[in-house]
Write a protein that holds these residues in place. Sequence first.
Motif, PDB file in Angstrom:
ATOM      1  N   ILE A   1      19.579  -1.414  -3.470  1.00 29.97           N
ATOM      2  CA  ILE A   1      20.183  -0.439  -4.765  1.00 29.97           C
ATOM      3  C   ILE A   1      19.890   1.019  -4.372  1.00 29.97           C
ATOM      4  O   ILE A   1      18.282   1.026  -4.762  1.00 29.97           O
ATOM      5  N   LEU A   2      21.431   1.756  -3.678  1.00 26.41           N
ATOM      6  CA  LEU A   2      20.366   3.251  -3.209  1.00 26.41           C
ATOM      7  C   LEU A   2      21.683   4.049  -3.925  1.00 26.41           C
ATOM      8  O   LEU A   2      22.367   3.960  -4.362  1.00 26.41           O
TER       9      LEU A   2
ATOM     10  N   SER B   1       0.901  -1.095   0.098  1.00 22.60           N
ATOM     11  CA  SER B   1      -0.263  -0.187  -0.325  1.00 22.60           C
ATOM     12  C   SER B   1       0.654   0.956  -0.167  1.00 22.60           C
ATOM     13  O   SER B   1       0.048   2.152  -0.398  1.00 22.60           O
ATOM     14  N   ARG B   2       2.225   1.102   0.438  1.00 20.24           N
ATOM     15  CA  ARG B   2       2.953   2.333   0.325  1.00 20.24           C
ATOM     16  C   ARG B   2       4.328   1.765  -0.321  1.00 20.24           C
ATOM     17  O   ARG B   2       5.126   1.108   0.633  1.00 20.24           O
ATOM     18  N   ALA B   3       4.138   1.044  -1.322  1.00 24.64           N
ATOM     19  CA  ALA B   3       5.627   0.971  -2.147  1.00 24.64           C
ATOM     20  C   ALA B   3       6.799   1.673  -2.192  1.00 24.64           C
ATOM     21  O   ALA B   3       8.089   1.831  -2.856  1.00 24.64           O
ATOM     22  N   GLY B   4       6.321   3.278  -2.018  1.00 22.58           N
ATOM     23  CA  GLY B   4       7.817   4.444  -2.193  1.00 22.58           C
ATOM     24  C   GLY B   4       6.687   5.736  -2.717  1.00 22.58           C
ATOM     25  O   GLY B   4       5.559   5.841  -2.280  1.00 22.58           O
ATOM     26  N   SER B   5       7.644   6.193  -2.773  1.00 27.62           N
ATOM     27  CA  SER B   5       7.489   7.866  -3.283  1.00 27.62           C
ATOM     28  C   SER B   5       7.029   7.734  -4.285  1.00 27.62           C
ATOM     29  O   SER B   5       5.858   7.873  -4.587  1.00 27.62           O
ATOM     30  N   LYS B   6       7.373   7.065  -5.226  1.00 28.98           N
ATOM     31  CA  LYS B   6       7.046   6.946  -7.053  1.00 28.98           C
ATOM     32  C   LYS B   6       7.249   6.151  -7.999  1.00 28.98           C
ATOM     33  O   LYS B   6       8.479   5.466  -8.058  1.00 28.98           O
ATOM     34  N   PRO B   7       6.563   4.386  -6.952  1.00 29.13           N
ATOM     35  CA  PRO B   7       7.047   3.654  -7.931  1.00 29.13           C
ATOM     36  C   PRO B   7       6.777   3.103  -9.294  1.00 29.13           C
ATOM     37  O   PRO B   7       5.988   3.843 -10.020  1.00 29.13           O
ATOM     38  N   ARG B   8       7.855   2.875  -9.835  1.00 26.92           N
ATOM     39  CA  ARG B   8       7.606   2.859 -11.526  1.00 26.92           C
ATOM     40  C   ARG B   8       7.875   1.270 -12.193  1.00 26.92           C
ATOM     41  O   ARG B   8       7.139   0.919 -13.102  1.00 26.92           O
TER      42      ARG B   8
ATOM     43  N   VAL C   1      15.351   4.905 -11.926  1.00 25.26           N
ATOM     44  CA  VAL C   1      15.511   4.374 -12.674  1.00 25.26           C
ATOM     45  C   VAL C   1      14.253   4.148 -13.600  1.00 25.26           C
ATOM     46  O   VAL C   1      13.005   3.584 -13.001  1.00 25.26           O
ATOM     47  N   VAL C   2      14.200   3.773 -14.697  1.00 26.79           N
ATOM     48  CA  VAL C   2      12.822   3.756 -15.452  1.00 26.79           C
ATOM     49  C   VAL C   2      12.785   2.634 -15.864  1.00 26.79           C
ATOM     50  O   VAL C   2      11.558   2.127 -16.161  1.00 26.79           O
ATOM     51  N   THR C   3      13.898   1.970 -15.987  1.00 23.83           N
ATOM     52  CA  THR C   3      13.826   0.360 -16.247  1.00 23.83           C
ATOM     53  C   THR C   3      15.155  -0.415 -15.866  1.00 23.83           C
ATOM     54  O   THR C   3      15.965   0.015 -15.318  1.00 23.83           O
ATOM     55  N   PHE C   4      14.232  -1.851 -15.551  1.00 22.77           N
ATOM     56  CA  PHE C   4      15.388  -2.387 -15.754  1.00 22.77           C
ATOM     57  C   PHE C   4      15.258  -4.095 -15.622  1.00 22.77           C
ATOM     58  O   PHE C   4      13.823  -4.484 -16.050  1.00 22.77           O
TER      59      PHE C   4
ATOM     60  N   ASP D   1      12.264   3.057  -7.710  1.00 26.03           N
ATOM     61  CA  ASP D   1      11.119   3.918  -7.450  1.00 26.03           C
ATOM     62  C   ASP D   1      12.015   5.338  -7.713  1.00 26.03           C
ATOM     63  O   ASP D   1      12.931   5.417  -7.402  1.00 26.03           O
ATOM     64  N   CYS D   2      11.053   6.298  -8.331  1.00 28.58           N
ATOM     65  CA  CYS D   2      11.574   7.234  -8.880  1.00 28.58           C
ATOM     66  C   CYS D   2      11.528   8.662  -8.076  1.00 28.58           C
ATOM     67  O   CYS D   2      12.042   9.482  -8.273  1.00 28.58           O
ATOM     68  N   GLY D   3      10.835   8.066  -6.470  1.00 26.24           N
ATOM     69  CA  GLY D   3      11.011   9.173  -5.740  1.00 26.24           C
ATOM     70  C   GLY D   3      12.242   9.476  -5.130  1.00 26.24           C
ATOM     71  O   GLY D   3      12.806  10.506  -5.033  1.00 26.24           O
ATOM     72  N   TYR D   4      12.709   8.202  -4.567  1.00 26.38           N
ATOM     73  CA  TYR D   4      13.515   8.291  -3.235  1.00 26.38           C
ATOM     74  C   TYR D   4      14.874   7.668  -4.829  1.00 26.38           C
ATOM     75  O   TYR D   4      16.277   7.252  -4.263  1.00 26.38           O
TER      76      TYR D   4
END
Length: 774
Positions: free
Chosen positions: A524-525, A480-487, A531-534, A502-505
């Motif tokens: 990975i931090l 329900s809270r996967a991060g700031s901007k899960p991508r 990270v737009v794709t992996f 996560d494109c927020g963090y």
Amino acid sequence: MNDFRHRFITSTVLLMTYMFLDKGAAQDFTKALIWTTYSSAGQPQLKLLYGNPVTYVPDIANGRNGSYFQYNLPFYFGIGALDMLYSGAYIYYYQNMILTYSDQLIDPTKTQPSYVADVPAFSNAVTGISIDWVSSLIYWSDASYQRICMFEYTLRGFWRSVVDTNLTSPQDVVVYPQQSLLFWSDIGDKSGIERFDLATDDRRILLSSPTFQRPTKLVVDFANQRLFWLDASAATIGSMNFDGSGVSSWPPSSTFSSISSFALFQDYIFLGRNDTNVIYIYDRNQTYQANITQDGKGIVDMTVYSPERNPSVSSPCNIGNGGCDHLCITVNSTQRRCMCGMGLFLASNEVDCVTKPMQVDKFLLLTDPGQINIFQISVDTGEVRTLTINKGVWPDSSSLAFDPFKNYLYYFDKRTLVIRRTSMDGTVSTTLPNVTSALGSDITSLAFDSENQVLFYVDYILQTISAMYLSNLSSVTVYSRAGSKPRTIVLDTSNRLLYWSDCGYNTIERGSMTNPNTTRMVIILGLSACVVTFAIDFQNETIFWADASGTIEKAMLDGTERSVVFQDSNAAFTGLALDAQFIYIAASNKRQIQKIDRNTNQLSNLTKILFTRPFALLYYSADSSPAATTSSPTSTSTTTSRDNNTGVTTIIVASVISGAVVLTAVVVTVGVVVVKRRRAASRNPVNNPVVIIDNSRTYETLTLDHQRNNPNPQMFANESYYDDEIISDARPHSYESIKCPSEYSTIKCPSEYSIGGQTADPPPYEEGNEYAIA
């Protein structure tokens, strides 16, 4: 007919431009000389000299310069090839990978034209444009990818390569639709002029080197049915009949050595210099008449706007597109030929267009929101095929998942905010239940657990990761809270793990696919960009990712041994996929799929086709599919019964796979195997569930699961279970088989048959009887 359409969204590259001419003023706007050029300051310009070109010579002699207008074009683009369509008063021109157009008439009092729309050119170097006004087609020569292409300009959006073999550097292309003939010049190793019959695919060389040195510009003389050409290196202009006979040419002249383009109108030839903005006017007897001088750096291309260049021609393509699904080619006044857009094929009726997925063991899948389609790409040959989707279905998204078991594509339709499922051959297409609960929700990534038929999806706006269980088409929120901007998400189904960026963090995380309260961690931090794709190489426990800065990196799955693989600050990476040898990458501004050798880091192109806006990229290999990698020990027992009255044989199979019990009911009728889907009975009670084997309901997959702390017990498969936990039957939805958790070692199923202990044969299953799962 299939209503498959390559529709396009306006972008800043790979487009042709066309705009309206204003014919409503008092002056004579029925004819004009049009050319593209640059100002002395380097501003790309479109210039028009209205009026009948036959009057230019006396007008100039009498000090009149006609009705002259100049339009400044976007400064950051170059300017190139040019043609016109008299019907509708359109001018088409190429501007640094762009062909554009407008929804307003050009007003000669304005200094800036407004555009109608953009037409994709799918090329980095369009060297020639020709309009087929009879069949509503644009042809262009593509020097960067050595091909001649066509596009259906009514904006239904179908395009394809017409010729893409034995070309080295095609320069100009012209069409004579009255006889379905296409001509082009080539200045490469195969320097010369060729003709292609669009009705029969007959291709022939009309003239070749050493006759030519550099044939750059072609013009059709419609009145006399002759083809003219400019050979800039030989400093001459020549002409011939359409079959290559009757060749004649002007004597070489130093004046012609600086000529870059020319146009014909009646008895006059207009020659444009590439070093100064001067247009010379000659008659057909090679006699100089006058010149038109304007400020600027030189003429790039020119054409004459006149109804004489688009004479009226009767064509079956003018009525209902000739019945063709995609492209209609005029053969004569009563015959036409149908063709299909890129990556599609004519059906046996030679009218409809169908998809033919490649039957290969390894391929890529790609979404292109610009073309609003999904493509299959061979990793061995680079061949591209378009996967048909149904009318009104537009995968305008970066989200894509694939079920190799059933050959289904899953994608998020941004226009209607739903997830759709389509078979690769386009014969089956369904809409899954609405998964967006808030206006503006954006599903940015999909991932599919094919073994358990569960679709995971990321909602970028709601910041959630959820799972849809296709057994009953219901969804639950996993995080329900996967991060700031899960991508973006990637699944590790073997270990029941989920990875997401996560494109927020600016991080990459890992967690359980089913239990968000365990094993969640950042691996990975400290990333400098989103990270737009992996993608993950599970065999070598390595993760590769591409970020918004144009950098591709890799690391071990524990975050160690991080290193840069490739950098391109100009690349807007959108997709990344892996096999043992290559990293496959898509970038929305690169227009094609490229690959990086994992050993040498060398970059090369995989596809010759240019896309509009390539996004999500998936790799599939039969060797790495779940079906191919299953290695669990399996034992199976089978019970067969036959109904002599109906002739139906029922086969009940009980399989043991790593301690899991899978019960499958199969009905065999006249040698055809049909899965009869079964119903789970209501709880009776919760701690003593039952399964009824009967034919009254049809279901796909039933997973028995523990009830504790699970609001929807059927949602969580393959977790660890213990003897003190309650096994309950799932709700009666769509099921094909019954699966107990693989980690639950002792399940009695049915009667005295014990999986964890003895292995006696089970008693026969009988329809209507209840079998307890103790």
